[in-house]
Scaffold this motif. Structure first.
Motif, short mmCIF file in Angstrom:
data_model
loop_
_atom_site.label_atom_id
_atom_site.label_comp_id
_atom_site.label_asym_id
_atom_site.label_seq_id
_atom_site.Cartn_x
_atom_site.Cartn_y
_atom_site.Cartn_z
N ARG A 171 39.68 1.96 72.01
CA ARG A 171 38.56 1.09 72.39
C ARG A 171 38.96 0.13 73.49
N VAL A 172 40.16 -0.42 73.39
CA VAL A 172 40.63 -1.33 74.43
C VAL A 172 40.82 -0.58 75.74
N SER A 173 41.38 0.61 75.67
CA SER A 173 41.53 1.42 76.89
C SER A 173 40.18 1.68 77.54
N LEU A 232 46.79 -3.93 67.95
CA LEU A 232 46.66 -3.01 69.09
C LEU A 232 47.78 -1.97 69.07
N LEU A 268 41.78 1.24 67.73
CA LEU A 268 41.64 0.01 68.50
C LEU A 268 42.21 0.20 69.90
N SER A 269 43.35 0.87 69.99
CA SER A 269 43.96 1.13 71.29
C SER A 269 43.01 1.91 72.20
N ARG A 304 37.51 -0.25 77.36
CA ARG A 304 37.07 -1.50 77.99
C ARG A 304 37.79 -1.72 79.32
N LEU A 305 39.06 -1.39 79.36
CA LEU A 305 39.81 -1.55 80.61
C LEU A 305 39.28 -0.64 81.69
#
Length: 66
Positions: A55-57, A46, A52-53, A59-60
């Motif tokens: 994509r995670v953001s 991450l 990836l960062s 999702r959040l």
């Protein structure tokens, strides 16, 4: 001269639902690793992978709106 002490690790606790916990246990088992090592590797990814960062953001953000 004094040698610097190694930095003391910081402990965190994460509550997982049964499905995520099962996934982590099984994944770690297949990799012959501990679940904590998997989580550490994911955090490193991450930190090091801008895609990836993002994509995670995303999702959040999705979690905030649901």
């Amino acid at each position: 001269r004094r040698l610097a002490r190694p930095e003391k690790p910081v402990r965190i606790t994460v509550d997982l639902d049964a499905e995520r916990h099962r996934f982590l246990r099984e994944y770690a088992f297949r990799q012959d690793a501990k679940g904590t090592a998997v989580v550490r590797a994911l955090l490193d990814e991450l930190r090091d992978d801008p895609g990836l960062s993002e994509r995670v953001s995303g999702r959040l953000l999705d979690q905030e709106t649901t």
